[in-house]
Enzyme design. Structure first.
Site: not given
Ligand code: HSE
Length: 415
Positions: A126, A128, A130, A199
């Site tokens: 969730v 990336g 953070i 997410k």
């Molecule tokens: N495809 C996802 C995004 C990668 O662009 O946020 C990270 O979860």
């Protein structure tokens, strides 16, 4: 786990996230973690490491008792499910970055941990880089939350930034998001809002103690975004952001949704650009707090995986404090009303959606746009029809809760 010796990692998948983690560990030489085995699927694929670095039998890696921690970083959610659930059945310590896997199987993954004593962490799944799951789970463990909302998909945010700030075409911006490694293998997940929905389901479990199944969450994307939609945004001195949001009504019901939204310069999310994500956590007592950071890309996501590895090595597991405290899972507030913009070529959709308070925005030869009010229940029920019709739906403000959209309505009335 003895945190002084070198811990061996078994890595599944060597795409963007796997390579990101591998690269970080190669650069940070002093760290007591080593990728010992890398398991991939396709022996013929060209990879940045020599072929001896790879193994192809995932079951053999699961059986390898010398590995301390398993990291699952493959894109196929059903293969990831097989690997992660089998690993948990063996009581292993597992880190995953796979949001779809966690969103669809959280209750079962929890049961497997309880039964077999394994651990699963998924901070990278969730937003990336953070650290939002641990923030919500730990820092806000005892404070009730009013709302958690934000931009949870880096690719679609990158595309929107390129369209609004650099006047690029949608297709060119999408290609860039793919080339930079932000997008999913199937970029529909990014642009249609499905990835944000996954997410949001995960965040809701930690923030409100309710496991949502993805089917319960209506999602709308930017895949049908058209020039007249961003012209509409500009006329309202706004940009468009894809907002995932869950809030609790005064009756204790939940309103989860993924909806592109008009965002003006007073909005916390206005300055969240490119592949960045932004999450606003609104505590009942703390008030709103914005967390901003890179939501996609090998290094930010790899860094989140590394942080989970360190946490697992230190004996951490999620306490699921709100989930464990909740006896009656809150229902969804199906009557909750949103103010939306709809552009479509099919007038039947207006009836299907049960849109009220209609105001005409534009009428063209083969499409029309209007604004109106719609319930959460209608959005859930009609979402598939809307996607099939190629229609575009957008909230008039990211503030679904207190939305003051009078200005937008007044401007539409006089234009
Ligand atoms: N495809 C996802 C995004 C990668 O662009 O946020 C990270 O979860």
């Amino acid at each position: 786990m003895d945190s002084h010796r070198l811990l061996k990692i078994g890595l599944f998948g060597f795409g963007c996230v796997g390579q990101g983690l591998y690269d970080i560990l190669s650069r940070e030489e002093g760290l007591p973690y080593k990728v010992d085995r890398i398991c991939v699927k396709d022996p013929n694929k060209l990879r940045p490491l020599p072929s001896e670095s790879f193994t192809y039998d995932w079951e053999e890696v699961l059986e390898d008792a010398t590995l301390d921690i398993l990291v699952e970083a493959i894109s196929d959610a059903s293969e990831a499910y097989t690997i992660v659930s089998e690993a948990l059945r063996r009581g292993k310590k597992v880190v995953t970055a796979n949001k779809k896997l966690v969103a669809y199987h959280l209750p079962e993954l929890l049961a497997l941990q309880n039964e077999f004593g394994g651990v699963l962490l998924y901070e990278a799944a969730v937003a990336g880089g953070i650290p939002i799951i641990r923030t919500v789970e730990e820092y806000f463990s005892n404070e009730p939350l009013d709302r958690v909302h934000g931009i949870l998909n880096g690719s679609s945010n990158y595309i929107l930034s390129q369209i609004f700030k650099k006047q690029k075409a949608y297709s060119e911006a999408l290609k860039e998001a793919q080339d930079k490694g932000f997008a999913e293998l199937d970029p529909w997940l990014d642009v249609a809002g499905a990835d944000s929905r996954h997410k949001l389901c995960i965040l809701t479990a930690h923030a409100f103690g309710r496991t949502l199944s993805p089917e319960e969450v209506a999602f709308f994307g930017i895949d049908f975004l058209d020039q007249q939609d961003w012209e509409f945004a500009k006329q309202n001195e706004s940009v468009i952001k894809m907002v995932a949001s869950v809030h609790q009504t005064p009756d204790g019901e939940l309103v989860p949704v993924v909806l592109p939204s008009l965002v003006d310069s007073t909005d916390d999310l206005y300055g969240v650009e490119q592949e960045f994500n932004g999450v606003v956590v609104q505590g009942v007592y703390a008030g709103p707090q914005l967390f901003k950071g890179k939501g996609a890309g090998g290094h930010p996501t790899g860094a989140a995986v590394l942080s989970d590895i360190v946490s697992i090595a230190n004996g951490y597991s999620y306490g699921y404090k709100k989930l464990n405290k909740t006896t009656n899972a809150p229902a969804l507030a199906l009557d909750f009303q949103f103010e939306v913009y709809l552009r479509s070529s099919e007038p039947d959709l207006v009836v299907e959606l049960g849109l009220t308070n209609l105001q005409n925005v534009q009428r063209g030869a083969d499409s029309f746009s209007l604004i109106g009010t719609v319930s959460l229940g209608s959005l859930i029920k009609s979402q598939e029809l809307i996607r099939k019709a190629g229609a575009y739906v957008m909230a008039l403000s990211s503030d679904f809760v207190n939305a003051n959209v009078k200005k937008v309505r007044e401007r539409v009335a006089i234009s």
